[in-house]
Design a protein around this motif. Sequence first.
Motif, PDB file in Angstrom:
ATOM      1  N   GLY A 124       0.372  -1.095   0.318  1.00 27.61           N
ATOM      2  CA  GLY A 124       0.057  -0.104  -0.264  1.00 27.61           C
ATOM      3  C   GLY A 124       0.717   0.973  -0.013  1.00 27.61           C
ATOM      4  O   GLY A 124       1.684   0.964   0.959  1.00 27.61           O
ATOM      5  N   GLY A 125       0.741   2.065  -0.736  1.00 25.56           N
ATOM      6  CA  GLY A 125       0.587   3.279  -1.206  1.00 25.56           C
ATOM      7  C   GLY A 125       0.524   4.737  -0.773  1.00 25.56           C
ATOM      8  O   GLY A 125       0.853   5.528  -1.101  1.00 25.56           O
ATOM      9  N   GLY A 126      -0.372   4.698   0.332  1.00 25.95           N
ATOM     10  CA  GLY A 126      -0.900   5.445   0.771  1.00 25.95           C
ATOM     11  C   GLY A 126      -0.138   6.196   1.606  1.00 25.95           C
ATOM     12  O   GLY A 126       1.082   6.071   2.071  1.00 25.95           O
ATOM     13  N   TRP A 127       0.264   7.130   2.663  1.00 26.96           N
ATOM     14  CA  TRP A 127       0.519   7.932   4.096  1.00 26.96           C
ATOM     15  C   TRP A 127       0.599   6.980   4.299  1.00 26.96           C
ATOM     16  O   TRP A 127       1.714   6.840   5.138  1.00 26.96           O
ATOM     17  CB  TRP A 127      -0.427   8.721   4.260  1.00 26.96           C
ATOM     18  CG  TRP A 127      -0.376  10.660   3.417  1.00 26.96           C
ATOM     19  CD1 TRP A 127      -0.982  10.624   2.085  1.00 26.96           C
ATOM     20  CD2 TRP A 127       1.001  10.952   3.402  1.00 26.96           C
ATOM     21  NE1 TRP A 127      -0.478  12.121   1.832  1.00 26.96           N
ATOM     22  CE2 TRP A 127       0.889  12.246   2.390  1.00 26.96           C
ATOM     23  CE3 TRP A 127       2.250  11.451   4.181  1.00 26.96           C
ATOM     24  CZ2 TRP A 127       1.159  13.156   2.609  1.00 26.96           C
ATOM     25  CZ3 TRP A 127       2.386  12.387   4.270  1.00 26.96           C
ATOM     26  CH2 TRP A 127       2.152  13.894   2.796  1.00 26.96           C
ATOM     27  N   ALA A 128      -0.181   6.127   4.807  1.00 26.74           N
ATOM     28  CA  ALA A 128       0.551   4.600   6.355  1.00 26.74           C
ATOM     29  C   ALA A 128       1.698   4.040   5.346  1.00 26.74           C
ATOM     30  O   ALA A 128       2.569   3.743   6.931  1.00 26.74           O
ATOM     31  CB  ALA A 128      -0.806   4.236   6.154  1.00 26.74           C
ATOM     32  N   GLY A 129       1.319   3.902   4.335  1.00 25.51           N
ATOM     33  CA  GLY A 129       2.692   2.577   3.771  1.00 25.51           C
ATOM     34  C   GLY A 129       4.055   3.516   3.141  1.00 25.51           C
ATOM     35  O   GLY A 129       4.457   2.752   3.669  1.00 25.51           O
ATOM     36  N   ILE A 130       3.288   5.228   3.101  1.00 26.69           N
ATOM     37  CA  ILE A 130       4.921   5.678   3.266  1.00 26.69           C
ATOM     38  C   ILE A 130       5.633   6.147   4.693  1.00 26.69           C
ATOM     39  O   ILE A 130       6.850   5.594   4.244  1.00 26.69           O
ATOM     40  CB  ILE A 130       4.499   7.364   2.133  1.00 26.69           C
ATOM     41  CG1 ILE A 130       3.705   6.690   0.613  1.00 26.69           C
ATOM     42  CG2 ILE A 130       5.440   8.000   1.810  1.00 26.69           C
ATOM     43  CD1 ILE A 130       3.033   7.732   0.488  1.00 26.69           C
ATOM     44  N   ASP A 167      10.966 -10.375   5.416  1.00 24.97           N
ATOM     45  CA  ASP A 167      11.066 -10.554   7.092  1.00 24.97           C
ATOM     46  C   ASP A 167       9.745 -10.608   7.847  1.00 24.97           C
ATOM     47  O   ASP A 167       9.398 -11.263   8.607  1.00 24.97           O
ATOM     48  CB  ASP A 167      12.347 -10.415   8.155  1.00 24.97           C
ATOM     49  CG  ASP A 167      13.298 -11.022   7.041  1.00 24.97           C
ATOM     50  OD1 ASP A 167      13.175 -11.969   6.943  1.00 24.97           O
ATOM     51  OD2 ASP A 167      14.360 -10.291   6.774  1.00 24.97           O
ATOM     52  N   ALA A 168       9.105  -9.717   6.992  1.00 26.86           N
ATOM     53  CA  ALA A 168       7.816  -8.651   7.841  1.00 26.86           C
ATOM     54  C   ALA A 168       7.165  -7.767   6.897  1.00 26.86           C
ATOM     55  O   ALA A 168       7.687  -7.501   5.785  1.00 26.86           O
ATOM     56  CB  ALA A 168       8.441  -7.497   9.254  1.00 26.86           C
ATOM     57  N   ILE A 169       6.055  -7.992   7.049  1.00 33.40           N
ATOM     58  CA  ILE A 169       5.295  -7.472   6.193  1.00 33.40           C
ATOM     59  C   ILE A 169       4.491  -7.175   6.830  1.00 33.40           C
ATOM     60  O   ILE A 169       3.778  -7.264   7.667  1.00 33.40           O
ATOM     61  CB  ILE A 169       4.573  -8.990   5.544  1.00 33.40           C
ATOM     62  CG1 ILE A 169       5.446  -9.801   4.750  1.00 33.40           C
ATOM     63  CG2 ILE A 169       3.193  -7.991   4.436  1.00 33.40           C
ATOM     64  CD1 ILE A 169       4.284 -10.934   4.049  1.00 33.40           C
ATOM     65  N   VAL A 170       4.188  -5.136   6.337  1.00 35.80           N
ATOM     66  CA  VAL A 170       3.227  -4.211   6.725  1.00 35.80           C
ATOM     67  C   VAL A 170       1.802  -4.552   5.360  1.00 35.80           C
ATOM     68  O   VAL A 170       2.519  -4.053   4.574  1.00 35.80           O
ATOM     69  CB  VAL A 170       4.013  -2.657   7.080  1.00 35.80           C
ATOM     70  CG1 VAL A 170       2.775  -2.216   7.548  1.00 35.80           C
ATOM     71  CG2 VAL A 170       5.158  -3.620   8.355  1.00 35.80           C
ATOM     72  N   CYS A 171       0.725  -4.348   5.889  1.00 31.60           N
ATOM     73  CA  CYS A 171      -0.580  -4.328   5.029  1.00 31.60           C
ATOM     74  C   CYS A 171      -1.223  -2.538   5.640  1.00 31.60           C
ATOM     75  O   CYS A 171      -1.397  -3.023   6.587  1.00 31.60           O
ATOM     76  CB  CYS A 171      -1.177  -5.699   5.293  1.00 31.60           C
ATOM     77  SG  CYS A 171      -2.761  -5.330   4.544  1.00 31.60           S
ATOM     78  N   ALA A 172      -0.630  -1.749   4.922  1.00 31.75           N
ATOM     79  CA  ALA A 172      -1.801  -0.370   4.819  1.00 31.75           C
ATOM     80  C   ALA A 172      -2.623   0.057   3.643  1.00 31.75           C
ATOM     81  O   ALA A 172      -1.824   0.358   3.126  1.00 31.75           O
ATOM     82  CB  ALA A 172       0.381   0.596   4.724  1.00 31.75           C
ATOM     83  N   THR A 173      -2.951  -0.812   3.926  1.00 26.28           N
ATOM     84  CA  THR A 173      -4.382  -0.554   3.001  1.00 26.28           C
ATOM     85  C   THR A 173      -5.594  -0.303   3.210  1.00 26.28           C
ATOM     86  O   THR A 173      -5.769  -0.443   4.676  1.00 26.28           O
ATOM     87  CB  THR A 173      -4.865  -2.518   2.157  1.00 26.28           C
ATOM     88  OG1 THR A 173      -5.210  -2.846   2.946  1.00 26.28           O
ATOM     89  CG2 THR A 173      -3.475  -2.584   1.197  1.00 26.28           C
ATOM     90  N   PRO A 174      -6.495   0.061   2.807  1.00 29.76           N
ATOM     91  CA  PRO A 174      -8.176   0.218   3.642  1.00 29.76           C
ATOM     92  C   PRO A 174      -8.738  -1.206   4.299  1.00 29.76           C
ATOM     93  O   PRO A 174      -8.203  -2.196   3.438  1.00 29.76           O
ATOM     94  CB  PRO A 174      -8.794   1.295   2.466  1.00 29.76           C
ATOM     95  CG  PRO A 174      -7.542   1.495   1.584  1.00 29.76           C
ATOM     96  CD  PRO A 174      -6.433   0.869   1.654  1.00 29.76           C
TER      97      PRO A 174
END
Length: 532
Positions: free
Chosen positions: A102-108, A351-358
């Motif tokens: 996810g490339g929104g502000w949370a993902g950035i 090693d780690a995944i951050v899901c930054a989507t709605p």
Amino acid sequence: MEAGDQDLGHPRADLFGREAADAHDLTPNKGVRSVEVGDLRAGAAYVAPSEVDPEFIGRFAGLGKRFGSYDCRDAKIKPVEIIHRGVWHFRNLRRMKLLVIGGGWAGIAAAMEGARKGHDVTLVEERPYIGGRARSFADRTTGDVIDNGQHVMMGCYHELLRICRDLGTEHHLERQQALRVAFVDPRRGRHVLDAGMLPGRLGMALGLLRLGSMPIMARVAIVRQATRILVSPDSAKGLTCSELFARSRQPREAIERFWEPLILATLNAPVETASAEMLCAVLRLAFFGSTTDATLLIPTAGLSDLVEPFPAWLDQRGGRVLLSTGVERINLLQGRAVSVELSDTTTLQADAIVCATPLRAMDRLMRASGIDMPPMPEVQMSPIVSLYLWYDRQWMDTDFAAALSTTVQWVFNKERIAKGLVALTVSSASDIVGMPTEEVVRLCDDELRRLFPKSMSGASVRHGVVIKEKHATPLISPTIQAMRPPSDLFRPQVRGLFIAGDWTQTGLPATLEGAARSGVAAIAAAQNVAQA
């Protein structure tokens, strides 16, 4: 190391001879990028081959097979060597292969925080642009760059401002010297809230007491309510804003002429539904914070310009951004998220995944991945309608104004983009989100002429754009606020998987700052798990 780590792109070998017949097979000439130092009684870590002393490895490898012991004295290894290597291992244990979805502000925010911590970061975004819902584009008719919705930021947006400073785009945000907001009413004219006469909270209190758009008793009630919130912040937990105001006997005019415009602008929710706890957070951090925190920040360029340098910034730090690329599935190995399958059939290890989507997008991805979502309440989304109206001449003489007693709630002067251009915002816009575009333009133009009768005399609309975001932000009621999920939502079911987004447990409304804070929190959670 956990069993799931063996497929993360780090070929493994056991330094005690159980799998590696010859320690010299572990050198870079054999193509091995990292090895595992195991069974040192203090855990394991990745070791870069270029940093490993071959003689040290040679003396340590096969130790158990030859002596039936792991005593360093049998290999004639000095304790200081163990300590030195252990310090190096601990320092490098923190480096992870981090994947952000996810490339929104949370993902950035997550990607930048990960890069600041020295991790190897890849951000994947299914759209051809970054910024999520906060982006800009060129109008087809005029060619002018407009945003997909007007965003007002404040000085308390510390994480958002850190992103802009790091990217070198903070100059696109014009900061007020002190909070100053014009309130415009068709019947009562224009009154200004000016918090700059005294510093900090005193300035805000004095500004409210001098605000002439309502009776003095209503102004006193507002200051009294704000003081009660600052002194007892927990008093609003579990309440809606209307319930909070009923308990404190707020006058109707105080609610209609101050509290409601503030709640709509910051929470995007009606007074009857909005979480009073979130209103308290807004008051403490922003309006009754320091003078700097309480100031408004007005973007002087498109929202996309604020994050435009991000891909190059990440590339300079060894990371990368993949646009127009979706994530089809998250792969698990023994309860750990270890890789993702992309829409182009590529598999990326992590090693780690951050899901930054709605939330809805995350729910679809978890279903496709066979990951059970923890129980969560049904989240209703609140719409926002934004309008851009081009007039044949410049008529607005202030940067922005809050509109009272109208459907239009905020009016922004966009003359920096084009003379005669104004942007209008209607939050919690359920009443008009289904109206035809022409009808929305006509309604709002009529209301502007009632709000600014003299300055708009003779001005004509040349062009209009209506942007309807039916799922703009989650409607955060007291029930939803109490159940907003933390960054490590999936622990202990799935290790190595974290979440970010303005809908998560940020302590703030669903804002750009809340999104940015959630990304930073996700990286902190990932590091805590890795170091544990």
